[in-house]
Write a protein that holds these residues in place. Structure first.
Motif, mmCIF file in Angstrom:
data_model
loop_
_atom_site.group_PDB
_atom_site.id
_atom_site.type_symbol
_atom_site.label_atom_id
_atom_site.label_comp_id
_atom_site.label_asym_id
_atom_site.label_seq_id
_atom_site.Cartn_x
_atom_site.Cartn_y
_atom_site.Cartn_z
ATOM 1 N N PRO A 7 0.817 -1.148 -0.134
ATOM 2 C CA PRO A 7 0.001 0.173 -0.090
ATOM 3 C C PRO A 7 0.701 1.296 0.014
ATOM 4 C CG PRO A 7 -0.914 -1.476 1.510
ATOM 5 C CD PRO A 7 0.661 -2.013 1.269
ATOM 6 N N THR A 8 0.205 2.374 -0.665
ATOM 7 C CA THR A 8 1.098 3.607 -0.751
ATOM 8 C C THR A 8 1.131 4.226 0.542
ATOM 9 O OG1 THR A 8 0.545 3.753 -3.090
ATOM 10 C CG2 THR A 8 1.176 5.726 -1.991
ATOM 11 N N ASN A 9 2.396 4.552 1.114
ATOM 12 C CA ASN A 9 2.583 5.394 2.134
ATOM 13 C C ASN A 9 2.688 6.930 1.971
ATOM 14 O OD1 ASN A 9 2.994 3.477 4.626
ATOM 15 N ND2 ASN A 9 4.432 2.628 2.953
ATOM 16 N N THR A 10 2.236 7.812 2.409
ATOM 17 C CA THR A 10 2.257 9.230 2.166
ATOM 18 C C THR A 10 2.837 10.063 3.114
ATOM 19 O OG1 THR A 10 0.062 9.647 2.934
ATOM 20 C CG2 THR A 10 0.274 9.162 0.668
ATOM 21 N N PHE A 39 12.872 14.874 -3.101
ATOM 22 C CA PHE A 39 12.276 14.032 -2.466
ATOM 23 C C PHE A 39 11.656 12.761 -3.460
ATOM 24 C CE2 PHE A 39 11.893 17.502 0.589
ATOM 25 C CZ PHE A 39 13.023 17.239 1.373
ATOM 26 N N ASN A 40 10.803 13.251 -4.240
ATOM 27 C CA ASN A 40 10.030 12.219 -5.208
ATOM 28 C C ASN A 40 11.018 11.142 -5.900
ATOM 29 O OD1 ASN A 40 7.567 13.238 -4.805
ATOM 30 N ND2 ASN A 40 7.328 13.807 -6.479
ATOM 31 N N SER A 41 12.120 11.603 -6.298
ATOM 32 C CA SER A 41 13.257 10.738 -7.099
ATOM 33 C C SER A 41 14.203 10.080 -6.133
ATOM 34 C CB SER A 41 14.222 11.565 -7.686
ATOM 35 O OG SER A 41 14.907 12.411 -7.054
ATOM 36 N N ARG A 42 13.870 9.923 -4.769
ATOM 37 C CA ARG A 42 14.678 9.431 -3.786
ATOM 38 C C ARG A 42 14.047 8.525 -2.667
ATOM 39 N NH1 ARG A 42 18.620 14.358 -3.028
ATOM 40 N NH2 ARG A 42 19.635 14.583 -4.990
ATOM 41 N N ILE A 43 12.692 8.235 -3.040
ATOM 42 C CA ILE A 43 11.650 7.658 -2.132
ATOM 43 C C ILE A 43 11.511 6.227 -2.640
ATOM 44 C CG2 ILE A 43 11.037 9.447 -0.572
ATOM 45 C CD1 ILE A 43 8.583 9.434 -2.475
ATOM 46 N N PRO A 44 10.954 5.309 -1.852
ATOM 47 C CA PRO A 44 10.747 3.915 -2.479
ATOM 48 C C PRO A 44 9.343 4.080 -3.291
ATOM 49 C CG PRO A 44 11.420 3.707 -0.100
ATOM 50 C CD PRO A 44 11.190 5.099 -0.542
ATOM 51 N N SER A 45 9.272 3.234 -4.207
ATOM 52 C CA SER A 45 7.832 3.396 -5.065
ATOM 53 C C SER A 45 6.690 3.269 -4.380
ATOM 54 C CB SER A 45 8.040 2.082 -6.357
ATOM 55 O OG SER A 45 8.034 0.889 -5.580
ATOM 56 N N ASN A 46 6.661 2.613 -3.143
ATOM 57 C CA ASN A 46 5.278 2.654 -2.534
ATOM 58 C C ASN A 46 5.042 3.815 -1.441
ATOM 59 O OD1 ASN A 46 7.604 1.527 -0.821
ATOM 60 N ND2 ASN A 46 6.062 0.694 0.415
ATOM 61 N N TYR A 47 5.895 5.042 -1.837
ATOM 62 C CA TYR A 47 5.909 6.246 -1.059
ATOM 63 C C TYR A 47 5.577 7.424 -1.820
ATOM 64 C CZ TYR A 47 7.537 4.588 3.508
ATOM 65 O OH TYR A 47 7.571 4.123 4.749
ATOM 66 N N GLU A 48 4.685 8.426 -1.321
ATOM 67 C CA GLU A 48 4.470 9.619 -2.173
ATOM 68 C C GLU A 48 4.577 10.801 -1.228
ATOM 69 O OE1 GLU A 48 0.520 9.245 -3.638
ATOM 70 O OE2 GLU A 48 0.993 7.826 -5.166
ATOM 71 N N VAL A 49 4.982 11.846 -1.674
ATOM 72 C CA VAL A 49 4.925 13.098 -0.872
ATOM 73 C C VAL A 49 3.917 14.145 -1.374
ATOM 74 C CG1 VAL A 49 6.114 15.301 -0.684
ATOM 75 C CG2 VAL A 49 7.721 13.125 -0.662
ATOM 76 N N HIS A 50 3.068 14.535 -0.492
ATOM 77 C CA HIS A 50 1.936 15.565 -0.905
ATOM 78 C C HIS A 50 2.109 16.741 -0.182
ATOM 79 C CE1 HIS A 50 -1.006 11.645 -1.431
ATOM 80 N NE2 HIS A 50 0.129 11.587 -2.449
ATOM 81 N N ILE A 51 1.973 17.709 -0.953
ATOM 82 C CA ILE A 51 1.911 19.065 -0.214
ATOM 83 C C ILE A 51 0.826 19.695 0.359
ATOM 84 C CG2 ILE A 51 2.481 21.569 -0.905
ATOM 85 C CD1 ILE A 51 4.432 20.875 -2.978
ATOM 86 N N ILE A 52 0.981 20.053 1.586
ATOM 87 C CA ILE A 52 -0.154 20.715 2.396
ATOM 88 C C ILE A 52 0.174 22.175 2.560
ATOM 89 C CG2 ILE A 52 -1.567 20.759 4.257
ATOM 90 C CD1 ILE A 52 -1.229 17.839 4.571
ATOM 91 N N ASP A 53 -0.680 23.284 1.993
ATOM 92 C CA ASP A 53 -0.354 24.606 2.314
ATOM 93 C C ASP A 53 -1.264 25.251 3.515
ATOM 94 O OD1 ASP A 53 0.048 27.261 2.404
ATOM 95 O OD2 ASP A 53 -0.294 27.595 0.084
ATOM 96 N N LEU A 54 -0.663 25.740 4.671
ATOM 97 C CA LEU A 54 -1.426 25.876 5.793
ATOM 98 C C LEU A 54 -2.530 27.146 5.525
ATOM 99 C CD1 LEU A 54 0.928 26.009 8.775
ATOM 100 C CD2 LEU A 54 -1.084 24.696 8.611
ATOM 101 N N ALA A 55 -2.204 27.866 4.227
ATOM 102 C CA ALA A 55 -2.861 29.013 4.059
ATOM 103 C C ALA A 55 -4.271 28.553 3.609
ATOM 104 C CB ALA A 55 -2.258 29.830 2.714
ATOM 105 N N ALA A 56 -4.368 27.554 3.309
ATOM 106 C CA ALA A 56 -5.956 26.990 3.036
ATOM 107 C C ALA A 56 -6.735 26.719 4.052
ATOM 108 C CB ALA A 56 -5.738 25.550 2.153
ATOM 109 N N TYR A 57 -6.255 26.806 5.342
ATOM 110 C CA TYR A 57 -6.957 26.515 6.575
ATOM 111 C C TYR A 57 -7.292 27.665 7.231
ATOM 112 C CZ TYR A 57 -5.485 21.766 5.207
ATOM 113 O OH TYR A 57 -5.457 20.556 4.376
ATOM 114 N N ASN A 58 -8.449 27.630 7.834
ATOM 115 C CA ASN A 58 -8.797 28.779 8.870
ATOM 116 C C ASN A 58 -8.600 28.200 10.281
ATOM 117 O OD1 ASN A 58 -9.819 31.076 10.109
ATOM 118 N ND2 ASN A 58 -11.797 30.569 9.768
ATOM 119 N N ILE A 59 -7.362 28.475 10.913
ATOM 120 C CA ILE A 59 -6.966 27.845 12.280
ATOM 121 C C ILE A 59 -6.825 28.923 13.111
ATOM 122 C CG2 ILE A 59 -5.393 26.396 13.437
ATOM 123 C CD1 ILE A 59 -4.559 25.160 10.779
ATOM 124 N N PRO A 60 -7.569 28.932 14.099
ATOM 125 C CA PRO A 60 -7.604 30.047 15.386
ATOM 126 C C PRO A 60 -6.042 30.151 15.839
ATOM 127 C CG PRO A 60 -8.874 28.376 16.164
ATOM 128 C CD PRO A 60 -8.673 28.095 14.649
#
Length: 235
Positions: A7-10, A39-60
């Motif tokens: 299974p893919t790990n992220t 990162f993408n070129s140096r991780i195993p095939s069952n891993y993926e890197v996903h970007i999360i931008d804090l600007a998309a969240y309304n966190i108090p």
């Protein structure tokens, strides 16, 4: 007979584009470039890197001194809730945290966002990534690095929270050598172009070589150590 794939790990690369210029555009550019190139070129095939931008969240804010997350004037219409922040981060096996290493106040949004995560989410393997403006040369360069600025404060905060930080200053699995933490230092004479959108406001050439030199490879060593920690936790 076809082989069964694991299974893919992220891994979530978390950054904040709701920062003063040029930190905002640099944060986005470095997040995308480091994911694609380091990162993408140096991780195993069952891993993926996903970007999360804090600007998309309304966190108090949990700190009265924190900077507002309303730098993005369209943030209100796009903001996700704190509950969605917890759901989105819970999906990943580990974290890459990218933040400015010069001024601690610019890290408060990330600190606040991490503070509201429950232990089962925040207690995951994590690698710290810093970026900022190049400093003038000094003979004792190592003694005046960004580790004495926002880095040490973020590291101590996360350790108090029980985060499993990858320690780049210790030998890793398979004898990886002691080395520095991944940092993306922007040349001083390029900094103004990132503010104005000038000729040197791009990532490549000597700038990229300074980030990941053949003799250091901090990003490669860091992502390998992070994955080793994730795999250890799965056993």
């Amino acid at each position: 007979m076809a082989s069964m794939e694991s299974p893919t790990n992220t891994i979530a690369l978390i950054h904040n584009s709701a920062l003063p210029r040029p930190l905002d555009v640099l944060s986005t550019a470095i997040a995308e470039y480091s994911k694609r190139t380091y990162f993408n070129s140096r991780i195993p095939s069952n891993y993926e890197v996903h970007i999360i931008d804090l600007a998309a969240y309304n966190i108090p804010s949990t700190d009265s001194t924190s900077e507002s997350q309303t730098i993005d004037t369209d943030a209100t219409s796009k903001s996700k809730t704190p509950a969605e922040w917890q759901i989105d981060t819970s999906k990943h096996s580990g974290f890459l945290l990218l933040f400015p290493y010069h001024t601690w106040s610019h890290c408060n949004s990330l600190k606040n966002a991490l503070s509201i995560l429950p232990p089962h989410i925040i207690h995951k393997p994590t690698l710290l990534l810093g970026f900022g403006k190049e400093e003038p040369y000094h003979p004792n360069e190592y003694e005046r690095t960004w580790k004495k600025k926002s880095f040490s404060m973020m590291r101590d905060f996360l350790l108090q929270k029980g985060v499993k930080l990858v320690d780049m200053e210790k030998n890793g699995p398979s004898g990886w050598p002691i080395g520095g933490w991944p940092e993306f230092m922007v040349y001083a004479d390029y900094w103004e172009d990132w503010i104005t959108g000038g000729y040197n406001a791009f990532i490549g050439g000597q700038q990229a070589e300074a980030w990941e030199q053949r003799g250091e490879n901090r990003c490669q060593r860091g992502i390998n150590m992070l994955i080793a920690e994730i795999e250890k936790n799965r056993k």
